[in-house]
Design an enzyme around this catalytic site. Structure first.
Site, PDB file in Angstrom:
ATOM      1  N   PHE A 169      -4.363   3.664  14.723  1.00 27.84           N
ATOM      2  CA  PHE A 169      -4.453   4.668  13.669  1.00 27.84           C
ATOM      3  C   PHE A 169      -5.449   4.209  12.621  1.00 27.84           C
ATOM      4  O   PHE A 169      -5.532   3.013  12.318  1.00 27.84           O
ATOM      5  CB  PHE A 169      -3.086   4.882  12.997  1.00 27.84           C
ATOM      6  CG  PHE A 169      -2.315   6.039  13.559  1.00 27.84           C
ATOM      7  CD1 PHE A 169      -1.754   5.964  14.823  1.00 27.84           C
ATOM      8  CD2 PHE A 169      -2.152   7.203  12.824  1.00 27.84           C
ATOM      9  CE1 PHE A 169      -1.041   7.028  15.345  1.00 27.84           C
ATOM     10  CE2 PHE A 169      -1.433   8.273  13.332  1.00 27.84           C
ATOM     11  CZ  PHE A 169      -0.879   8.192  14.597  1.00 27.84           C
ATOM     12  N   ASN A 173       0.852  -1.196   0.000  1.00 24.52           N
ATOM     13  CA  ASN A 173       0.000   0.000   0.000  1.00 24.52           C
ATOM     14  C   ASN A 173       0.886   1.244   0.000  1.00 24.52           C
ATOM     15  O   ASN A 173       2.110   1.153   0.020  1.00 24.52           O
ATOM     16  CB  ASN A 173      -0.966  -0.026   1.190  1.00 24.52           C
ATOM     17  CG  ASN A 173      -0.222  -0.113   2.504  1.00 24.52           C
ATOM     18  OD1 ASN A 173       0.521   0.786   2.870  1.00 24.52           O
ATOM     19  ND2 ASN A 173      -0.395  -1.231   3.221  1.00 24.52           N
ATOM     20  N   ASP A 215      -5.305  -9.626  13.235  1.00 30.33           N
ATOM     21  CA  ASP A 215      -5.502  -8.207  13.573  1.00 30.33           C
ATOM     22  C   ASP A 215      -4.577  -7.857  14.736  1.00 30.33           C
ATOM     23  O   ASP A 215      -4.821  -8.243  15.888  1.00 30.33           O
ATOM     24  CB  ASP A 215      -6.972  -7.981  13.952  1.00 30.33           C
ATOM     25  CG  ASP A 215      -7.271  -6.489  14.124  1.00 30.33           C
ATOM     26  OD1 ASP A 215      -6.424  -5.767  14.677  1.00 30.33           O
ATOM     27  OD2 ASP A 215      -8.353  -6.070  13.687  1.00 30.33           O
ATOM     28  N   ILE A 216      -3.500  -7.146  14.428  1.00 32.64           N
ATOM     29  CA  ILE A 216      -2.463  -6.897  15.443  1.00 32.64           C
ATOM     30  C   ILE A 216      -3.008  -6.043  16.586  1.00 32.64           C
ATOM     31  O   ILE A 216      -2.883  -6.393  17.767  1.00 32.64           O
ATOM     32  CB  ILE A 216      -1.236  -6.214  14.800  1.00 32.64           C
ATOM     33  CG1 ILE A 216      -0.644  -7.121  13.715  1.00 32.64           C
ATOM     34  CG2 ILE A 216      -0.185  -5.885  15.852  1.00 32.64           C
ATOM     35  CD1 ILE A 216       0.476  -6.481  12.895  1.00 32.64           C
TER      36      ILE A 216
END
Ligand SMILES: Cc1cc2nc3c(=O)[nH]c(=O)nc-3n(C[C@H](O)[C@H](O)[C@H](O)COP(=O)(O)O)c2cc1C
Length: 401
Positions: A329, A214, A312-313
């Site tokens: 974030f 990304n 999902d950290i």
């Protein structure tokens, strides 16, 4: 307009030069200090003048250079007292082995050493010498004595030396000195706290030469790592692929994929008091990347990929039995308020920082919206380091209350 704050605005710095080859680098440092808002007053030893002229330093700083304690230009005739009064710090760059020895035993036989002894402000020195000089027990003894006396040693580092040898004793670069000085003046809001951050993009392989990634540059995460270090924290930065230099004093762990980032975070998070997830982590990866480069052929079908969801950290860290203070974030293209608040609730984090992807990603400045249980506040617009410092202050305030 993005707010730009000069890091050293209003600071008065005495820049001391001693007799070493690295003295030429102080010319560049003098410029950089001024670019960051400092007023620079140069003092040189007699040996320093063998390496670079006072004229050069005067021309660069716009201030007369002092080299002798018998200089009558100071009205009181006591340059060793007057020059340091009102100074915010004395910075000796480069610091010779000889000068360190003088400082360690409290000698005062020239202007710079007398000024250091008579000072009422912090003293920071950047040693610069040949590796044998630095490794000598006497120099090591002196370095330890200076630390014990509260003098801040900046470096040295290892590398190529002017004498042709390679080893420890090489002066850190002027920009690194600048970074250390700026950090020195920042309030220690997170002193000794352990901060773990993620930053940058992730890269999910398609085959050995292609992958999905990304547009995240890592700039915000790296700025936060630097700001946390400046605030006195011990910082670990788990970083996806970026071209950014690691901030001084920050321990960086390089990863590529979301799974590697997850593993690196889980291996270190138990020691952390604060976790800040800034990385733009891929939500999905390709179930089976090809072991060989996928080739196109006339008439062959376009490849079809099956995706699986990545761990999902942020949510996993927040769900630990004794989680660190978690900050997430969210970079969204639309409906920022609704999306960010929803993310804060589903991930169960006390603080969620939102920004508009089209404004923030890759940019040097941005605006952050900070969401917590009380509502939202806006930070900026400002450059990312300024934003990072403001966000660290918000985090520190919440932790202390
Ligand atoms: C060409 C040359 C290069 C030198 N480079 C260094 C150096 O990098 N570091 C150092 O500690 N001393 C170096 N020295 C020795 C110092 O200049 C010498 O110890 C001097 O007395 C230092 O004086 P000061 O501490 O008053 O500045 C060098 C000497 C010469 C002749």
């Amino acid at each position: 307009m993005a707010e730009v704050i000069a890091d050293l605005e209003g600071k008065s710095i005495i820049l001391g030069l001693t007799g070493g080859i690295a003295a030429y680098k102080s010319a560049f440092l003098a410029r950089r200090l001024q670019e960051h808002g400092a007023r620079v007053q140069v003092v040189m030893t007699a040996a320093a003048e063998q390496f670079i002229t006072a004229t050069t330093m005067q021309a660069l700083t716009g201030n007369p250079v002092y080299t002798s304690q018998w200089d009558t230009r100071v009205p009181s005739a006591m340059a060793h007292i007057d020059l340091s009064r009102g100074a915010d710090a004395i910075l000796v760059v480069p610091a010779s082995a000889d000068f360190m020895a003088k400082l360690a035993r409290g000698a005062a036989d020239d202007l710079l050493s007398t000024l250091c002894l008579a000072r009422d402000c912090p003293l920071l020195v950047a040693p610069a010498m040949n590796k044998q000089m630095w490794g000598h027990p006497a120099t090591q003894r002196n370095a330890n004595q200076l630390r014990a006396d509260g003098v801040v040693l900046l470096g040295p580092t290892s590398g190529d030396q002017a004498c042709g040898e390679v080893g420890a004793g090489r002066m850190i670069e002027p920009d690194e000195v600048l970074e250390e000085l700026v950090a020195f003046f920042q309030p220690k809001l997170l002193r000794d706290q352990r901060v773990l951050l993620t930053a940058g993009p992730t890269f999910e392989p398609i085959d050995p030469v292609r992958g999905l990634t990304n547009r995240s540059s890592g700039k915000m995460g790296y700025a936060l790592a630097r700001a946390a270090h400046e605030a006195g924290a011990r910082v670990t930065l788990v970083s996806g692929p970026t071209a950014l230099a690691v901030p001084r004093g920050v321990n960086r762990i390089d990863v590529e994929t979301a799974q590697q980032m997850f593993d690196a975070v889980m291996a270190t998070v138990l020691h952390a008091q604060i976790f800040i997830g800034v990385a733009a982590v891929a939500d999905w990866r390709i179930r089976e990347p090809s072991a060989q480069k996928i080739k196109k052929g006339r008439g062959s079908p376009s490849p079809v990929f099956e995706f699986v969801e990545n761990p999902d950290i942020l949510a996993t860290v927040a769900a630990l039995s004794n989680p660190p203070f978690c900050v997430g974030f969210a970079a969204e293209t639309h409906d920022l308020d609704a999306q960010a608040q929803a993310k804060r609730h589903t991930k169960r984090v006390p603080l969620l920082v939102g920004n508009l992807a089209q404004d923030a990603i890759g940019a040097d400045s941005s605006e952050l919206i900070v969401y917590d249980e009380e509502g939202r506040i806006t930070l900026g617009p400002a450059d990312k380091l300024t934003l990072a410092r403001k966000l660290i202050a918000e985090i520190a305030q919440r932790i202390s209350s």
